[in-house]
Design an enzyme around this catalytic site. Sequence first.
Site, PDB file in Angstrom:
ATOM      1  N   GLN A 174       0.958  -1.318  -0.150  1.00  0.00           N
ATOM      2  CA  GLN A 174      -0.030   0.022  -0.114  1.00  0.00           C
ATOM      3  C   GLN A 174       0.912   1.336  -0.090  1.00  0.00           C
ATOM      4  O   GLN A 174       1.688   1.579   1.052  1.00  0.00           O
ATOM      5  CB  GLN A 174      -0.847   0.106   1.196  1.00  0.00           C
ATOM      6  CG  GLN A 174      -1.896   1.178   1.552  1.00  0.00           C
ATOM      7  CD  GLN A 174      -2.621   1.225   2.534  1.00  0.00           C
ATOM      8  OE1 GLN A 174      -3.664   0.571   2.464  1.00  0.00           O
ATOM      9  NE2 GLN A 174      -2.264   1.717   3.941  1.00  0.00           N
ATOM     10  N   GLY A 175       0.722   2.063  -1.102  1.00  0.00           N
ATOM     11  CA  GLY A 175       1.455   3.249  -1.177  1.00  0.00           C
ATOM     12  C   GLY A 175       0.598   4.464  -0.816  1.00  0.00           C
ATOM     13  O   GLY A 175       0.371   5.199  -1.610  1.00  0.00           O
ATOM     14  N   TYR A 176       0.577   4.599   0.498  1.00  0.00           N
ATOM     15  CA  TYR A 176      -0.132   5.829   1.024  1.00  0.00           C
ATOM     16  C   TYR A 176       0.646   6.843   1.804  1.00  0.00           C
ATOM     17  O   TYR A 176       0.817   7.891   1.329  1.00  0.00           O
ATOM     18  CB  TYR A 176      -1.340   5.121   2.134  1.00  0.00           C
ATOM     19  CG  TYR A 176      -2.589   5.092   1.601  1.00  0.00           C
ATOM     20  CD1 TYR A 176      -2.656   4.824   0.010  1.00  0.00           C
ATOM     21  CD2 TYR A 176      -3.900   4.907   2.178  1.00  0.00           C
ATOM     22  CE1 TYR A 176      -3.978   4.347  -0.306  1.00  0.00           C
ATOM     23  CE2 TYR A 176      -4.939   4.644   1.814  1.00  0.00           C
ATOM     24  CZ  TYR A 176      -5.084   4.198   0.337  1.00  0.00           C
ATOM     25  OH  TYR A 176      -6.241   3.815   0.012  1.00  0.00           O
ATOM     26  N   SER A 177       1.217   6.506   3.012  1.00  0.00           N
ATOM     27  CA  SER A 177       1.953   7.385   3.808  1.00  0.00           C
ATOM     28  C   SER A 177       3.178   7.993   3.099  1.00  0.00           C
ATOM     29  O   SER A 177       3.819   7.200   2.390  1.00  0.00           O
ATOM     30  CB  SER A 177       2.344   6.579   5.395  1.00  0.00           C
ATOM     31  OG  SER A 177       1.149   6.464   5.917  1.00  0.00           O
ATOM     32  N   GLU A 233     -10.058  -1.457   6.596  1.00  0.00           N
ATOM     33  CA  GLU A 233      -8.811  -2.009   7.382  1.00  0.00           C
ATOM     34  C   GLU A 233      -9.545  -2.645   8.943  1.00  0.00           C
ATOM     35  O   GLU A 233      -8.717  -3.285   9.483  1.00  0.00           O
ATOM     36  CB  GLU A 233      -8.084  -0.949   7.637  1.00  0.00           C
ATOM     37  CG  GLU A 233      -7.031  -0.760   6.532  1.00  0.00           C
ATOM     38  CD  GLU A 233      -5.892   0.068   6.857  1.00  0.00           C
ATOM     39  OE1 GLU A 233      -4.526  -0.429   6.950  1.00  0.00           O
ATOM     40  OE2 GLU A 233      -6.169   1.415   7.116  1.00  0.00           O
TER      41      GLU A 233
END
Length: 383
Positions: A120-123, A237
Amino acid sequence: MDFSFGDEDDAFRSEVREWLKAHLVGDFTAGATPHRRWEQELGTAGWIGIGWHADGFGNRRATLTQQVVWAEEYARSRAPARVGHIGENLLAPTLIAYGSEEQQQRFLPAVARGEELWCQGYSEPGAGSDLAAVRTTAEKDGDSHRVTGQKIWTSLAQDADWCFVLARTEQGSRRHHGLSFLLVPMDQPGRIDVRPIRQMSGTAEFNEVFFDGAHAEGVVGGEGNGWQVAMGLLALERGVSTLVQQIGFAQELEEVVREAVTTGAASGDPVLRDRLVRQWAELRTMRWNALRTLGSTRDPGAPSVAKLLWGGWHQRLGELSMQVRGAGAAVGPYDWSPANPYELDAQQRQFLFSRADTIYGGSDEIQRNIIAERVLGLPREPR
């Protein structure tokens, strides 16, 4: 309120136990290091994606209570930790809700077979809990995009085949506007650089990921609609996964209680006994709360309440485990060697890692803001 399971659930529980007993052998014994072949073993039997609101992708279908049964029995068996859970529990439901039929047909069967892993490329640095501050950009390149920027705290990036990336596709856009949810293959030498982050626990589950014009192979939910898609994903989540987590918490608590009884630490300290009982009672309360809110979409504060409960609980358990052990908690295991000078046992790692429980996945401060603004209707915090 009735928290019991029915006859069909009990029969399903027996089926799950028998399958796990038959397959947790050889390289897949309880507590084994997680790896891709175990995902493929699960996929062959159809156990990946049993909670998807769609079938026909190689997955079984299960009722909500059966999903809980599967999650609980999996945790109790101490089966290998999942390396495919991001694809199964986050990416797949998002594609089912927002993706095109072509995207679903391309990606869901591979996830269900355990063949493709996701991260997951969020933060980002400066955009963690405040996700709307994302600065990673994606410029149009024909029918696709080129992604440039940095992501951080990216779990499993070192093993992932794909990454779903929240990036800014509208130049000059701010906050929630101009964002898109992109699907990026990780095998792009020279375009993607993954750097593990070693933590004070000695492990390196998280990574920094640098994108330098990396090619994206699709936009989910349409260009510019990334914030809506990202928020829909974050709501996924919590839920059944929270109950799985609580089984692991119960096992950790049992070990602390066992040590307190064995060493006599609890017998002469009424305050310590009270803390142990409180931990047990709070864990039961968390389970009932999770079951009560499971499947509910009407309570916008439920995910935040759950995160506040378990984050603080697990952090206190880590502190309690060190208190039970006393001064010995600061000493490494007896098999220390110069070749491996920073070796910790499970409780020491749990204590150190739990310091982050109230930060990752949305800090306690962010969760309280969500509850205050969206549930209690209090004035928004000044930006």
